[in-house]
Design a protein around this motif. Structure first.
Motif, PDB file in Angstrom:
ATOM      1  N   HIS A 103      -5.917  79.634  69.176  1.00 42.30           N
ATOM      2  CA  HIS A 103      -4.684  80.279  69.633  1.00 42.30           C
ATOM      3  C   HIS A 103      -3.586  80.276  68.565  1.00 42.30           C
ATOM      4  O   HIS A 103      -2.941  81.300  68.326  1.00 42.30           O
ATOM      5  CB  HIS A 103      -4.210  79.544  70.879  1.00 42.30           C
ATOM      6  N   ASN A 106      -4.238  82.835  65.871  1.00 40.77           N
ATOM      7  CA  ASN A 106      -4.679  84.144  66.305  1.00 40.77           C
ATOM      8  C   ASN A 106      -3.722  84.769  67.329  1.00 40.77           C
ATOM      9  O   ASN A 106      -2.805  85.484  66.940  1.00 40.77           O
ATOM     10  CB  ASN A 106      -6.118  84.064  66.829  1.00 40.77           C
ATOM     11  N   LEU A 107      -3.879  84.427  68.594  1.00 36.08           N
ATOM     12  CA  LEU A 107      -3.040  85.087  69.593  1.00 36.08           C
ATOM     13  C   LEU A 107      -1.558  84.848  69.336  1.00 36.08           C
ATOM     14  O   LEU A 107      -0.761  85.785  69.307  1.00 36.08           O
ATOM     15  CB  LEU A 107      -3.423  84.615  70.988  1.00 36.08           C
ATOM     16  N   LEU A 140      -2.688  90.615  66.675  1.00 34.87           N
ATOM     17  CA  LEU A 140      -2.619  90.602  68.133  1.00 34.87           C
ATOM     18  C   LEU A 140      -3.761  91.410  68.745  1.00 34.87           C
ATOM     19  O   LEU A 140      -4.451  90.942  69.660  1.00 34.87           O
ATOM     20  CB  LEU A 140      -1.264  91.151  68.593  1.00 34.87           C
ATOM     21  N   SER A 143      -7.004  89.654  68.380  1.00 34.75           N
ATOM     22  CA  SER A 143      -7.064  88.491  69.269  1.00 34.75           C
ATOM     23  C   SER A 143      -7.350  88.908  70.703  1.00 34.75           C
ATOM     24  O   SER A 143      -8.136  88.256  71.403  1.00 34.75           O
ATOM     25  CB  SER A 143      -5.745  87.717  69.222  1.00 34.75           C
ATOM     26  N   LEU A 144      -6.722  89.992  71.138  1.00 33.87           N
ATOM     27  CA  LEU A 144      -6.964  90.475  72.501  1.00 33.87           C
ATOM     28  C   LEU A 144      -8.432  90.886  72.658  1.00 33.87           C
ATOM     29  O   LEU A 144      -9.060  90.613  73.680  1.00 33.87           O
ATOM     30  CB  LEU A 144      -6.033  91.646  72.825  1.00 33.87           C
ATOM     31  N   LEU A 147     -10.486  87.809  73.000  1.00 29.77           N
ATOM     32  CA  LEU A 147     -10.334  87.252  74.352  1.00 29.77           C
ATOM     33  C   LEU A 147     -11.244  88.005  75.313  1.00 29.77           C
ATOM     34  O   LEU A 147     -11.999  87.419  76.076  1.00 29.77           O
ATOM     35  CB  LEU A 147      -8.880  87.358  74.828  1.00 29.77           C
ATOM     36  N   LEU A 172      -2.109  80.216  76.817  1.00 30.12           N
ATOM     37  CA  LEU A 172      -2.342  81.564  76.296  1.00 30.12           C
ATOM     38  C   LEU A 172      -1.712  82.631  77.185  1.00 30.12           C
ATOM     39  O   LEU A 172      -1.162  83.623  76.680  1.00 30.12           O
ATOM     40  CB  LEU A 172      -3.848  81.820  76.112  1.00 30.12           C
ATOM     41  N   LEU A 176       1.113  85.593  76.361  1.00 25.74           N
ATOM     42  CA  LEU A 176       0.980  87.021  76.618  1.00 25.74           C
ATOM     43  C   LEU A 176       2.086  87.563  77.504  1.00 25.74           C
ATOM     44  O   LEU A 176       2.417  88.747  77.426  1.00 25.74           O
ATOM     45  CB  LEU A 176      -0.388  87.325  77.241  1.00 25.74           C
TER      46      LEU A 176
END
Lengths: 250, 228
Positions: A103, A106-107, A140, A143-144, A147, A172, A176
């Motif tokens: 996380h 990345n996110l 982003l 990363s999405l 996920l 997380l 978002l």
């Protein structure tokens, strides 16, 4: 000796810690530190956290910062926290560590600077930076995708194929939720392709209801203010080709 | 059930994991994945780690990536790992978590940015980028400052005022060691102002030798190769 949580609810990791406390009935005192007023930069707050960031906690003489470390500490130190939040099983726990670590780079590394440099910066008196936003958007989006295709693989309602939430889901999803302040067209472009991600946000919200909505009120208010300002700006420009939300004529 | 460690010793977190295994007498097999030859991008390696990064481990049917998670798993699962590496005490453990988390967004980014945009750029077929190097140096200096003033106590050799090393010391020091690739002059310039940091690197090296030196040989060899 009540737990003190130093927080600004505009901060994603602060929300995760507060929601966790509320859901688990942890007795705490929320001490508001307003980022927009620079209160995190005061010498007083540096005594609590020399990194001058939120969240931070003080439990008696024990001080701690970094939200993942805080969530793990709370899960371990307070009785009555259900195992699914931070399982004792070393295999499940390790997987949670791996997504929490992922996380950071990345996110969070994508979402936070993207939202900041397209929307939030002026609220804090800083300039928008479209170049940083463009670079952050790439991280982003990637990363999405990860996920959707990996962390939410299978039929589980939460990360890692699980049917109950862990601290990783809370961390997380709160990250978002910052996307709520974006222009609706950007938010739709980014989140739209990822059906599992959208469902997972909803699952996490339901699992932590009503605290999730209550703690996110400040972000939803910021969202309304942003929408209002965009409408105003569009009106001033006479922008007839800009999308506007439907306004009731009732 | 031998532990498999997917590794390229050029990678800082890989070195931390291997040194940890060696120091703690953990029975493992090192499976080389050559980053320069893009072996981490193959479909075979994606089966091990879909993020296509190193290190990754496989222990029986259990797969794991992210070096901090790996070190915690090994410390928790293998007998004979001394408590100081990852203490059972919730307060000490939490502090270790906080420095490991801080590391992601602070110290780790410095050496990587410097090295990938200068000496390692040709190895990974990317352009030299002096602006990025300058940015990396700023990030590194800020992180080293914080390490010197906060994470390291005046009278204790390791992070968080400890007398013995933890997994955090290993991770952070291996990251800083990557700067050796840019040469002694730059190493001295970048680390010169931070006396406690220099002492701490030496303490960590001594606590884990001969494995520390053995694992870091790859940096010397690569530097010589790139200079010729």
């Amino acid at each position: 000796m009540k737990l003190k949580v130093y927080a600004d609810r505009m901060s994603q990791p602060c929300r995760a810690v507060i929601i966790f406390c509320k859901v688990n009935g942890i007795d705490y005192e929320e001490i508001k530190v307003h980022i927009s007023k620079g209160q995190h930069l005061t010498p007083e707050f540096a005594e609590i956290n020399p990194m001058k960031q939120l969240p931070a906690i003080a439990d008696g003489r024990f001080k701690l910062f970094e939200s993942h470390a805080i969530l793990i500490y709370l899960a371990c130190a307070f009785p009555g926290v259900a195992d699914h939040w931070y399982p004792a099983d070393v295999f499940k726990r390790s997987k949670i560590h791996s997504v929490l670590d992922w996380h950071h780079s990345n996110l969070r590394r994508g979402a936070a600077p993207y939202v900041f440099n397209t929307t939030i910066a002026p609220i804090l008196g800083r300039p928008l930076n479209p170049q940083v936003a463009a670079e952050a958007e790439i991280i982003l989006s990637s990363s999405l995708s990860k996920l959707e295709s990996f962390w939410l693989k299978g039929n589980g309602r939460f990360l890692l194929g699980r049917n109950q939430p862990s601290i990783a889901d809370l961390s997380l999803v709160c990250e978002l939720m910052q996307l709520e302040v974006l222009d609706e067209k950007d938010r739709t472009r980014l989140l739209g392709p990822h059906k599992k991600v959208q469902q997972w946000i909803e699952n996490t919200r339901n699992a932590t209801s009503p605290h999730f909505d209550e703690v996110h009120r400040v972000i939803m208010l910021a969202k309304e203010r942003q929408q209002h300002q965009r409408l105003k700006a569009a009106k001033n420009e006479g922008g007839s080709n800009m999308k506007r939300p439907l306004v009731s004529r009732m | 059930m031998k532990l498999k460690v997917y590794a390229d010793r050029l990678s800082q977190p890989v070195r931390a994991v291997i040194i940890f295994c060696e120091v703690n007498g953990i029975d493992y097999e090192e499976i080389k994945v050559d980053l320069a030859n893009r072996e981490h991008l193959t479909p075979e390696f994606a089966e091990i780690n879909p993020m296509q990064q190193l290190p990754a481990i496989v222990h029986g049917s259990f797969k794991l990536f992210e070096s901090h998670a790996i070190l915690i798993y090994i410390a928790s699962s293998f007998p004979g790992v001394a408590d100081h590496w990852y203490p059972a005490d919730v307060y000490k453990r939490s502090k270790i978590h906080s420095v490991l988390d801080w590391h992601h967004s602070n110290l780790r980014r410095g050496p990587i940015t410097i090295v990938q945009n200068s000496i390692l750029a040709p190895v990974f077929r990317s352009p030299l980028n002096p602006e990025a190097v300058a940015e990396g140096e700023k990030i590194l200096s800020a992180a080293l400052s914080k390490t010197e003033s906060f994470w390291l106590d005046d009278n204790r050799p390791f992070l968080l005022g400890q007398n013995q090393p933890s997994i955090a010391d290993l991770i952070l020091v291996c990251d800083i060691m990557q700067i050796k690739l840019v040469g002694e002059t730059d190493w001295n310039r970048l680390l010169g102002p931070y006396k406690k940091v220099q002492q701490w690197i030496e303490s960590t090296r001594n606590a884990t030798n001969p494995h520390f030196d053995e694992l870091h040989k790859v940096l010397k060899e690569l530097k010589e190769k790139l200079q010729n």
